[in-house]
Design a protein around this motif. Sequence first.
Motif, PDB file in Angstrom:
ATOM      1  N   GLN A  16      15.153   9.257  23.479  1.00 40.38           N
ATOM      2  CA  GLN A  16      16.596   9.284  23.685  1.00 40.38           C
ATOM      3  C   GLN A  16      17.225   7.925  23.398  1.00 40.38           C
ATOM      4  OE1 GLN A  16      18.522  12.002  24.250  1.00 40.38           O
ATOM      5  NE2 GLN A  16      16.581  13.084  23.927  1.00 40.38           N
ATOM      6  N   ARG A  17      16.540   6.873  23.813  1.00 35.39           N
ATOM      7  CA  ARG A  17      17.082   5.536  23.563  1.00 35.39           C
ATOM      8  C   ARG A  17      17.060   5.195  22.075  1.00 35.39           C
ATOM      9  NH1 ARG A  17      17.083   2.457  28.328  1.00 35.39           N
ATOM     10  NH2 ARG A  17      18.267   0.899  27.159  1.00 35.39           N
ATOM     11  N   LEU A  18      16.023   5.645  21.379  1.00 41.85           N
ATOM     12  CA  LEU A  18      15.969   5.437  19.929  1.00 41.85           C
ATOM     13  C   LEU A  18      17.153   6.115  19.251  1.00 41.85           C
ATOM     14  CD1 LEU A  18      12.148   6.016  19.229  1.00 41.85           C
ATOM     15  CD2 LEU A  18      13.369   3.865  18.944  1.00 41.85           C
ATOM     16  N   LEU A  19      17.469   7.321  19.699  1.00 36.92           N
ATOM     17  CA  LEU A  19      18.589   8.058  19.120  1.00 36.92           C
ATOM     18  C   LEU A  19      19.941   7.447  19.501  1.00 36.92           C
ATOM     19  CD1 LEU A  19      17.415  11.750  19.625  1.00 36.92           C
ATOM     20  CD2 LEU A  19      17.764  10.594  17.443  1.00 36.92           C
ATOM     21  N   ASN A  29      19.492  -1.094  10.502  1.00 35.04           N
ATOM     22  CA  ASN A  29      19.082   0.131   9.820  1.00 35.04           C
ATOM     23  C   ASN A  29      17.574   0.359   9.819  1.00 35.04           C
ATOM     24  OD1 ASN A  29      21.713   1.312   8.849  1.00 35.04           O
ATOM     25  ND2 ASN A  29      21.901  -0.771   8.065  1.00 35.04           N
ATOM     26  N   VAL A  30      17.045   0.950   8.741  1.00 39.64           N
ATOM     27  CA  VAL A  30      15.637   1.356   8.707  1.00 39.64           C
ATOM     28  C   VAL A  30      14.718   0.153   8.848  1.00 39.64           C
ATOM     29  CG1 VAL A  30      13.842   2.509   7.353  1.00 39.64           C
ATOM     30  CG2 VAL A  30      16.197   3.363   7.295  1.00 39.64           C
ATOM     31  N   ARG A  31      15.111  -0.975   8.241  1.00 37.31           N
ATOM     32  CA  ARG A  31      14.265  -2.171   8.335  1.00 37.31           C
ATOM     33  C   ARG A  31      14.140  -2.627   9.783  1.00 37.31           C
ATOM     34  NH1 ARG A  31      17.002  -5.915   5.207  1.00 37.31           N
ATOM     35  NH2 ARG A  31      16.080  -5.055   3.320  1.00 37.31           N
ATOM     36  N   GLU A  32      15.237  -2.582  10.533  1.00 39.09           N
ATOM     37  CA  GLU A  32      15.186  -2.985  11.945  1.00 39.09           C
ATOM     38  C   GLU A  32      14.333  -2.016  12.750  1.00 39.09           C
ATOM     39  OE1 GLU A  32      18.103  -3.897  15.782  1.00 39.09           O
ATOM     40  OE2 GLU A  32      18.957  -3.076  13.935  1.00 39.09           O
ATOM     41  N   LEU A  33      14.481  -0.719  12.474  1.00 43.06           N
ATOM     42  CA  LEU A  33      13.659   0.278  13.167  1.00 43.06           C
ATOM     43  C   LEU A  33      12.184   0.039  12.885  1.00 43.06           C
ATOM     44  CD1 LEU A  33      13.254   2.935  14.734  1.00 43.06           C
ATOM     45  CD2 LEU A  33      13.641   4.161  12.580  1.00 43.06           C
ATOM     46  N   GLN A  34      11.845  -0.221  11.642  1.00 37.17           N
ATOM     47  CA  GLN A  34      10.451  -0.455  11.266  1.00 37.17           C
ATOM     48  C   GLN A  34       9.871  -1.653  12.004  1.00 37.17           C
ATOM     49  OE1 GLN A  34       9.934  -1.059   7.056  1.00 37.17           O
ATOM     50  NE2 GLN A  34       7.735  -1.449   7.216  1.00 37.17           N
ATOM     51  N   GLU A  75      24.045   7.164  11.064  1.00 36.41           N
ATOM     52  CA  GLU A  75      24.698   8.398  10.642  1.00 36.41           C
ATOM     53  C   GLU A  75      23.692   9.482  10.242  1.00 36.41           C
ATOM     54  OE1 GLU A  75      27.408   7.461   7.511  1.00 36.41           O
ATOM     55  OE2 GLU A  75      28.615   6.087   8.723  1.00 36.41           O
ATOM     56  N   ARG A  76      22.418   9.258  10.536  1.00 36.43           N
ATOM     57  CA  ARG A  76      21.391  10.177  10.049  1.00 36.43           C
ATOM     58  C   ARG A  76      20.745  11.003  11.154  1.00 36.43           C
ATOM     59  NH1 ARG A  76      17.614   6.768   6.095  1.00 36.43           N
ATOM     60  NH2 ARG A  76      16.454   8.728   6.258  1.00 36.43           N
ATOM     61  N   GLY A  77      21.295  10.912  12.359  1.00 33.32           N
ATOM     62  CA  GLY A  77      20.863  11.781  13.443  1.00 33.32           C
ATOM     63  C   GLY A  77      19.380  11.740  13.712  1.00 33.32           C
ATOM     64  N   ASN A  78      18.755  12.922  13.700  1.00 26.62           N
ATOM     65  CA  ASN A  78      17.352  13.042  14.082  1.00 26.62           C
ATOM     66  C   ASN A  78      16.394  12.370  13.098  1.00 26.62           C
ATOM     67  OD1 ASN A  78      15.735  14.282  16.229  1.00 26.62           O
ATOM     68  ND2 ASN A  78      14.763  15.410  14.552  1.00 26.62           N
ATOM     69  N   ASP A  79      16.902  11.922  11.942  1.00 22.27           N
ATOM     70  CA  ASP A  79      16.053  11.165  11.005  1.00 22.27           C
ATOM     71  C   ASP A  79      15.492   9.912  11.677  1.00 22.27           C
ATOM     72  OD1 ASP A  79      16.669  13.040   9.135  1.00 22.27           O
ATOM     73  OD2 ASP A  79      17.866  11.720   7.851  1.00 22.27           O
ATOM     74  N   ILE A  80      16.214   9.385  12.647  1.00 23.84           N
ATOM     75  CA  ILE A  80      15.737   8.188  13.370  1.00 23.84           C
ATOM     76  C   ILE A  80      14.380   8.459  13.977  1.00 23.84           C
ATOM     77  CG2 ILE A  80      16.168   6.669  15.356  1.00 23.84           C
ATOM     78  CD1 ILE A  80      19.179   7.090  14.836  1.00 23.84           C
ATOM     79  N   PRO A 127       0.828  -1.199   0.000  1.00 24.85           N
ATOM     80  CA  PRO A 127       0.000   0.000   0.000  1.00 24.85           C
ATOM     81  C   PRO A 127       0.869   1.259   0.000  1.00 24.85           C
ATOM     82  CG  PRO A 127      -0.798  -1.602   1.599  1.00 24.85           C
ATOM     83  CD  PRO A 127       0.506  -2.117   1.097  1.00 24.85           C
ATOM     84  N   GLU A 128       0.429   2.244  -0.746  1.00 27.37           N
ATOM     85  CA  GLU A 128       1.229   3.448  -0.868  1.00 27.37           C
ATOM     86  C   GLU A 128       1.363   4.148   0.482  1.00 27.37           C
ATOM     87  OE1 GLU A 128       0.255   6.198  -3.877  1.00 27.37           O
ATOM     88  OE2 GLU A 128       0.139   4.688  -5.454  1.00 27.37           O
ATOM     89  N   ARG A 129       2.576   4.601   0.765  1.00 31.97           N
ATOM     90  CA  ARG A 129       2.840   5.372   1.959  1.00 31.97           C
ATOM     91  C   ARG A 129       3.854   6.440   1.583  1.00 31.97           C
ATOM     92  NH1 ARG A 129       6.525   5.720   5.780  1.00 31.97           N
ATOM     93  NH2 ARG A 129       7.753   4.003   4.944  1.00 31.97           N
ATOM     94  N   THR A 130       3.652   7.645   2.088  1.00 34.72           N
ATOM     95  CA  THR A 130       4.572   8.717   1.776  1.00 34.72           C
ATOM     96  C   THR A 130       5.967   8.363   2.267  1.00 34.72           C
ATOM     97  OG1 THR A 130       2.786  10.328   1.983  1.00 34.72           O
ATOM     98  CG2 THR A 130       5.034  11.174   2.086  1.00 34.72           C
ATOM     99  N   VAL A 131       6.958   8.512   1.405  1.00 33.27           N
ATOM    100  CA  VAL A 131       8.328   8.189   1.781  1.00 33.27           C
ATOM    101  C   VAL A 131       8.865   9.290   2.696  1.00 33.27           C
ATOM    102  CG1 VAL A 131      10.675   7.790   0.963  1.00 33.27           C
ATOM    103  CG2 VAL A 131       8.717   6.941  -0.353  1.00 33.27           C
ATOM    104  N   VAL A 132       9.390   8.903   3.850  1.00 31.04           N
ATOM    105  CA  VAL A 132       9.999   9.851   4.780  1.00 31.04           C
ATOM    106  C   VAL A 132      11.507   9.818   4.542  1.00 31.04           C
ATOM    107  CG1 VAL A 132      10.359  10.474   7.194  1.00 31.04           C
ATOM    108  CG2 VAL A 132       8.168   9.486   6.478  1.00 31.04           C
ATOM    109  N   TRP A 133      12.033  10.876   3.954  1.00 28.76           N
ATOM    110  CA  TRP A 133      13.451  10.905   3.623  1.00 28.76           C
ATOM    111  C   TRP A 133      14.300  11.396   4.785  1.00 28.76           C
ATOM    112  CZ3 TRP A 133      15.157   8.486  -0.509  1.00 28.76           C
ATOM    113  CH2 TRP A 133      14.254   8.236  -1.530  1.00 28.76           C
TER     114      TRP A 133
END
Length: 453
Positions: free
Chosen positions: A361-364, A371-376, A328-333, A150-156
Motif C-alpha cells: 500500500q505504501r509503495l502504491l 520514477n522507475v529509477r528511484e523505485l529500482q 500515473e501507472r497505477g498497479n504497474d508500481i 545482463p539481460e533482464r526481461t523488460v516489465v512494461w
Amino acid sequence: MAKQGTILVVDDNKAVLNALEMLLAGVFREVITIRTPNQIEATLESGRVDVVLLDMNFSAGINTGNEGLYWLSRIKGYAAEIPVVLFTAYADIDLAVRAVKEGATDFVVKPWDNAKLVATLLAAYRLHESRREVKQLKAKEEVLKGQLSPERTVVWGESDAMCRVRQLIEKVAVTDANVLITGENGTGKEIVAREIHALSGRKGEVMISVDMGAITETLFESELFGHVKGAFTDAREDRVGKFEAANKGTLFLDEIGNLSYALQSKLLATLQSRKVIRVGSNKPVDVNIRLICATNSDLPRMVKEGTFREDLLYRINTIHVEVPPLRERGNDILLLAEAFLRDYGRKYRKPDLSFSSETRQRLLGYSWPGNVRELQHTVEKAVIMCDRQVLTPEDFLFKSEPGEIAPLETLEDMEREMIRKALVRHEGNLSAVASRLGITRQTLYNKMKKFNL
C-alpha cells in the motif's frame, strides 16, 4: 565496374603521371598526382587517400631505390594503414623483398602491364577497406564495453498508458523513422530506445548510446564524428566517432535538450547529409544509422525561448513517444517492484523475499518523483538492509503524510532534496537551477546523475 576510392601517384616523370592519370581515372573516383615526394604528407593530411603508388627514385643519376624506401617509412609513420605500392624501373628482387618487409604492400616494375598494374592497385585498395572494416568493428566493441547490462526481461506493466506506449513502439520499430522519446528523469527512456532497436530490422547491429549532457563542447566533434591522427595534440591515432561506430545500427542520443545551440547546428548538418567528417580530415564518410533521441526537457518551449533549433526538433521528432511518470501507472508500481525484488533477491542471495500488505500500500501511495529509477534503487537498498523475508515499510524511505518528507539523515540527503526542490521551482530549467544553487551547469548535471534526479 564501379569506381573505387582515391589513389595518390608520386613520380618525378610528367609523362608517366599523365599516362597513369588517364589509365586510373577509369578505376578510381579520384586520382591525385604529384611530382615531388616532399608534398606527400601535406596530401595525406586531406584524409582522402586510400592507396599510394610511389616511385623508388627521384634524384637524377640515383637508382638505388633508397629514396623510395625512405618515403615509404615516412608514409608508414604518418598513416600506417594506407597501402603503398612501390614503382620502379629496376627489377631488383632483393629490393622488392626489403620493401615488403618494411611495409610495402606490393611492387610493380616499369614498363608496366596495364591489367596487372590495375589488379595490383585494386588489391591494395581492398586491403585498405578490409583494415578499415576491422578497425570499425573493434571501435564498436570498445564503444559497447561497459554499456550492456545482463539481460533482464523488460516489465512494461499493464496500465493503459504503458499499453499505448508498447503499441506505438511495436508500430514504429519496424520503420527507420527518427524517434524522440520524452518523459521525466528515471521513467525508462533508454529502455524504450533499446526495445525499439531490438524490434527493428537493425537488431543484429549495435545500438550506441551517447549521453549528450556529459560531452563537453571541446570534445563534441571528436566524440561524435571521430578524428584523424595529428588532428590535435592528443590525437595519437585515428579514432572512429559514435556515428561511424553505429553505422548500420542505431544511435541513441540521450539528454539531447542539454546540447548547446552552437553544437545543435553541427549535429543538424550531419543528420541532414548523413555524412561525417572526422576532425582533421575533409573526407566525408557515409553513415547509415537509425536515430533515437531522448530528453526530459520541454523542447517546444525551448524553441520558443530560442535555446533549441526548430529545424533540429523537426529532424529528430518524426515519431514522438511520451513515457508516463510512474505515479500515473497505477498497479504497474507493484509489478515493477516485484520484478526488482526478484532480481536483487537473486543478486544478494536472499531468495523468497516478499512485501507485506502494508508495504504494498505504501509503495502504491508514494509519488515516486524519481520514477522507475528511484523505485529500482529503493528496492535494492531495502533488499541489502533487510534481515527478514518479508519487507515492511520501515525498510523504505517514504513520505509519511502528503507534503511531508521523512527526516533527512545525511548531508547527501539534504543536498539531494535541495536540488530536487530547485528543479521543481524552476520547472527543470537547468541553467536557472545551477545559478540559484551557485554551481556550474555541468556540476548540477553530475549531481543529478548521482542522485537519480
